[in-house]
Motif scaffolding. Structure first.
Motif, PDB file in Angstrom:
ATOM      1  N   LYS A 469      31.306   3.249   1.735  1.00  9.21           N
ATOM      2  CA  LYS A 469      30.673   3.657   1.660  1.00  9.21           C
ATOM      3  C   LYS A 469      30.193   5.472   2.103  1.00  9.21           C
ATOM      4  CE  LYS A 469      25.844   4.321   1.641  1.00  9.21           C
ATOM      5  NZ  LYS A 469      25.047   3.756   0.362  1.00  9.21           N
ATOM      6  N   GLU A 472      31.076   7.512  -0.326  1.00  7.48           N
ATOM      7  CA  GLU A 472      30.024   7.912  -1.149  1.00  7.48           C
ATOM      8  C   GLU A 472      29.423   8.707  -0.558  1.00  7.48           C
ATOM      9  OE1 GLU A 472      26.233   5.063  -2.632  1.00  7.48           O
ATOM     10  OE2 GLU A 472      28.119   3.783  -2.485  1.00  7.48           O
ATOM     11  N   GLY A 476      28.975  12.379  -2.178  1.00 11.89           N
ATOM     12  CA  GLY A 476      27.882  12.662  -2.756  1.00 11.89           C
ATOM     13  C   GLY A 476      26.353  13.883  -2.483  1.00 11.89           C
TER      14      GLY A 476
END
Length: 541
Positions: A469, A472, A476
């Motif tokens: 996570k 990510e 991002g």
């Protein structure tokens, strides 16, 4: 499509609008006459303090103490806190941060992308030379990026360099970089800071000439040149007579003296053996004033922490990590080591960071710590023990001793090993440690610092672990670097770090400098750093 550009106006805003440090009461001139600033002291744009005793004087030398021994100054190495300011003085930087956290040119002219971060065009000035006479041009920067991307590179900027797929030099002042993965954060690679080592470009002639020994023979285009280098000892710089800015620097020379012990560094400055030195302890600033020095608080973005090796027991189990965090009484640690003058951490970001949120980070709870340890031991059959490597300065060793007793009270045995910083860096890079007692910083390059330290693909992710996570969220930011998106990402990141618990944030530093009577001007620290602009140092009349 309109080009996204970094030029003299600082169009591309970076991750953090810098805030003033909490400091002592004298750092805030609005507190009233009782807390007025001493004569010659002013508040800088970033909330730190500057000091001027007299008008500019050219000539003379100053001696400053460094907080860590320096073994190499090569940007391809993992430059430590002692080596960075020396390298900065010799190389100059392509870009720097301004008071608002924007990236602005220093040595470069501009950096722009017209295709959402896939291709970047770097423009350089004409007629600039390295101190050895080599032309400072696009080919020199190209070779620099190639070095940082090489397999041998241990630079904190190696990951960004390895994201470059192709470089072209259409002329001496233009470098076009095509990335493997587009990112709007790429300019930070060329912006000076703890992770912006791409900003420090060496002379390619000197690199070729000295080979593996370049780290002790560095040549740049900055205001000073390297006169002598003693690994782990004194480093002497002398004025670059052909520096590109007329009238700079003011000093003829600047000597960096290894002084890792905070008390000896302070005593040396009071005695006149040093002229100025930095500190990370509020008590040092109090003692400096008592000793007749001028103490100057600065922007504070760094903190002590415990780094876990997440790749091996016991820290591969989040229960053990949380138990360690909950077993340490940060208020008690602050009082025992720092006289209660500094600020305990309550998460991965300091409260002064504008993106800070309350994540209900695990707080001191010895009973909860004991329960987690009992569960861990029962389920794994492992002992509740680990080794920590700290370093020699008294504030580190005293913290380790206090934490050792706190952990013992929760049923955790912590064995203390004292190591030197260069060895600790090498062991962290190789993953040969249980845990390390160190410090980290979250400054003008919030996402860059987090990506460098915690992204799974980062070559200097010293936790030896990863969280999908976190990956990510950090990745991002590549496509959408708008302020609104960054705010949401930083919120989500802090929540995810609360679940992952990769380190123990301990006590926030109180960054500061103290200066002796030989110093005529101290300009405060550069935005996003803990060091002054050495071009603006001068001696007293």
């Amino acid at each position: 499509m309109k080009a996204l550009k970094i030029a003299a106006t600082g169009i591309v805003a970076l991750s953090l609008a810098l805030t003033g440090c909490s400091g002592t009461s004298k750092a805030t001139p609005d507190n009233g006459p009782a807390n007025a600033l001493p004569a010659g002291v002013t508040v800088t744009a970033t909330g730190g303090q500057a000091f001027q005793r007299n008008a500019a004087v050219d000539g003379g030398t100053l001696r400053t103490g460094t907080i860590a021994p320096v073994e190499t100054l090569d940007p391809m190495s993992p430059l430590n806190s002692g080596g960075l300011p020396v390298a900065r003085a010799v190389f100059d930087a392509l870009f720097v941060y301004d008071k608002d956290g924007a990236s602005v040119p220093e040595l470069a002219k501009s950096l722009e992308s017209t295709d959402k971060g896939k291709t970047w065009t770097l423009k350089l000035p004409a007629d600039v030379k390295f101190s050895d006479g080599t032309a400072f041009n696009s080919e020199a920067v190209k070779k620099h990026v190639e070095r940082l991307a090489s397999e041998k590179s241990q630079s904190r900027s190696a990951g960004d360099a390895r994201n470059v797929a192709k470089m072209e030099t259409p002329d001496a002042t233009t470098l076009v970089l095509t990335l493997k993965n587009e990112t709007m954060r790429f300019p930070k690679f060329f912006t000076y800071g703890i992770t912006g080592i791409g900003a420090l470009v060496p002379s390619p002639t000197a690199v070729e000439k000295y080979g593996a020994g370049f780290g002790q023979k560095i040549v740049g285009a900055g205001p000073f040149t390297l006169e002598s280098f003693q690994a782990g000892g004194e480093i002497k710089l002398k004025k670059n007579p052909n520096y590109r800015l007329a009238g700079k620097p003011h000093l003829d020379g600047l000597t960096f003296v290894t002084a890792t012990d905070t008390q000896s560094r302070l005593a040396g400055t009071i005695a006149g053996d040093l002229d100025l030195a930095s500190t990370q302890a509020a008590s040092d600033l109090v003692d400096a004033e008592a000793g007749g020095l001028t103490a100057l608080t600065q922007e504070t973005t760094t903190y002590y922490d415990i780094l876990f090796n997440l790749d091996k027991a016991p820290f591969d189990d989040v229960r053990f990590r949380e138990a360690v965090i909950r077993a340490i009484d940060l208020d008690g640690l602050n009082k025992a080591v720092f006289d209660g003058l500094q600020t305990p951490m309550t998460g991965m970001l300091p409260k002064s960071n504008p993106y800070y949120i309350d994540t209900d980070w695990p707080s001191y709870d010895p009973e909860k710590a004991k329960a987690l340890i009992e569960e861990y031991v029962k389920d794994t059959g492992n002992k509740a023990e680990f080794k920590i490597t700290t370093t020699s300065p008294p504030e580190f060793q005293k913290q380790a001793q206090v934490m050792q007793q706190m952990l013992a009270d929760a049923g955790i045995t912590m064995t203390i090993n004292v190591g030197d910083q260069p060895t600790m860096v090498t062991e962290a890079f190789a993953g040969k440690f249980d845990s390390q007692h160190r410090f980290t910083g979250i400054a003008a390059e919030t996402d860059q610092a987090l990506s460098t330290d915690y992204l799974s693909t980062s070559p200097v992710n010293n936790t030896q672990g990863s969280d999908p996570k976190v990956d990510e969220l950090l990745l991002g930011l590549n496509a959408d670097y708008s302020p609104e998106h960054r705010t949401q990402v930083y919120t989500d990141l802090q929540k995810q770090f609360r679940q992952w618990l990769p380190i123990v944030p301990l006590i926030q530093h109180q960054n500061g400098w103290y200066v002796g009577k030989k110093v005529g001007n101290f300009p405060g620290t550069l935005p996003g750093t803990v060091e002054p602009d050495v071009r603006e140092l001068w001696i007293s009349k």
